[in-house]
Design a protein around this motif. Structure first.
Motif, PDB file in Angstrom:
ATOM      1  N   GLU A  18       0.772  -1.121  -0.068  1.00 15.30           N
ATOM      2  CA  GLU A  18       0.005   0.038   0.103  1.00 15.30           C
ATOM      3  C   GLU A  18       0.837   1.415  -0.019  1.00 15.30           C
ATOM      4  O   GLU A  18       0.381   2.432  -0.651  1.00 15.30           O
ATOM      5  CB  GLU A  18      -0.869   0.004   1.403  1.00 15.30           C
ATOM      6  N   ASP A  19       1.951   1.295   0.528  1.00 13.53           N
ATOM      7  CA  ASP A  19       2.823   2.525   0.725  1.00 13.53           C
ATOM      8  C   ASP A  19       4.104   2.481  -0.296  1.00 13.53           C
ATOM      9  O   ASP A  19       4.778   3.140  -0.186  1.00 13.53           O
ATOM     10  CB  ASP A  19       3.269   2.720   1.860  1.00 13.53           C
ATOM     11  N   HIS A  48      -0.675   7.919   3.348  1.00 13.90           N
ATOM     12  CA  HIS A  48       0.832   7.432   4.157  1.00 13.90           C
ATOM     13  C   HIS A  48       1.695   8.392   4.480  1.00 13.90           C
ATOM     14  O   HIS A  48       1.737   9.248   3.730  1.00 13.90           O
ATOM     15  CB  HIS A  48       1.467   6.367   3.333  1.00 13.90           C
ATOM     16  N   ILE A  51       6.445   7.094   1.800  1.00 13.26           N
ATOM     17  CA  ILE A  51       6.125   5.744   0.746  1.00 13.26           C
ATOM     18  C   ILE A  51       7.529   5.801   0.062  1.00 13.26           C
ATOM     19  O   ILE A  51       8.603   6.261   0.295  1.00 13.26           O
ATOM     20  CB  ILE A  51       5.259   6.488  -0.424  1.00 13.26           C
ATOM     21  N   HIS A  83       7.922  13.239   2.218  1.00 16.09           N
ATOM     22  CA  HIS A  83       7.098  11.828   2.330  1.00 16.09           C
ATOM     23  C   HIS A  83       7.796  10.695   1.703  1.00 16.09           C
ATOM     24  O   HIS A  83       7.320   9.487   1.933  1.00 16.09           O
ATOM     25  CB  HIS A  83       5.749  12.135   1.691  1.00 16.09           C
TER      26      HIS A  83
END
Length: 135
Positions: A18-19, A48, A51, A83
């Motif tokens: 998912e990330d 998130h 990532i 991020h």
């Protein structure tokens, strides 16, 4: 698709994490392509905190350099560094690996360039796998 429409030059690839996010870039990259990619990444940041990212460059035909200086793109670049843990760049013209090596010390993102033949190693480095696309 209509006859006079062109396919997007930035395509998202689904992954088994998912990330972990993946994009394939082809052809000539326009402002709209860059803004689309940063829009997709902004959505990822909402889901998130951190990532991993893999960007594959195929059949590169150039870049609309004016896109790099648009306000939305500059904001996207700045926000991305907050991020992204790891960023693998695969393929592209010869100067891409040099650019990654040159800029790597200036960013908090762990970045690495892989040759097009090293695709499996790039996926292993971000610890993710691509999911099969639609048939």
């Amino acid at each position: 698709m209509l006859i006079n429409e062109t396919p997007p030059h930035v395509r998202r690839i689904d992954t088994d994490r998912e990330d972990a996010y993946a994009f394939e870039i082809t052809g000539h990259i326009t402002t709209a392509d860059v803004e689309n990619m940063y829009g997709l990444l902004e959505g990822a940041y909402e889901l998130h905190e951190r990532i991993d990212l893999i960007v594959t460059i195929r059949d590169y035909e150039g870049f609309d350099w004016s896109a790099a200086w648009k306000d939305r793109v500059m904001f996207g670049k700045t926000r991305a560094f907050e991020h992204i843990r790891k960023c693998a760049v695969v393929g592209g013209p010869g100067w891409v690996g040099t650019a990654v090596a040159l800029f790597r010390p200036f960013f908090s993102v762990e970045m690495k360039h892989f040759e097009a033949t090293e695709m499996d190693a790039a996926w292993a480095w971000i610890d993710a796998n691509p999911l099969p696309g639609p048939a």
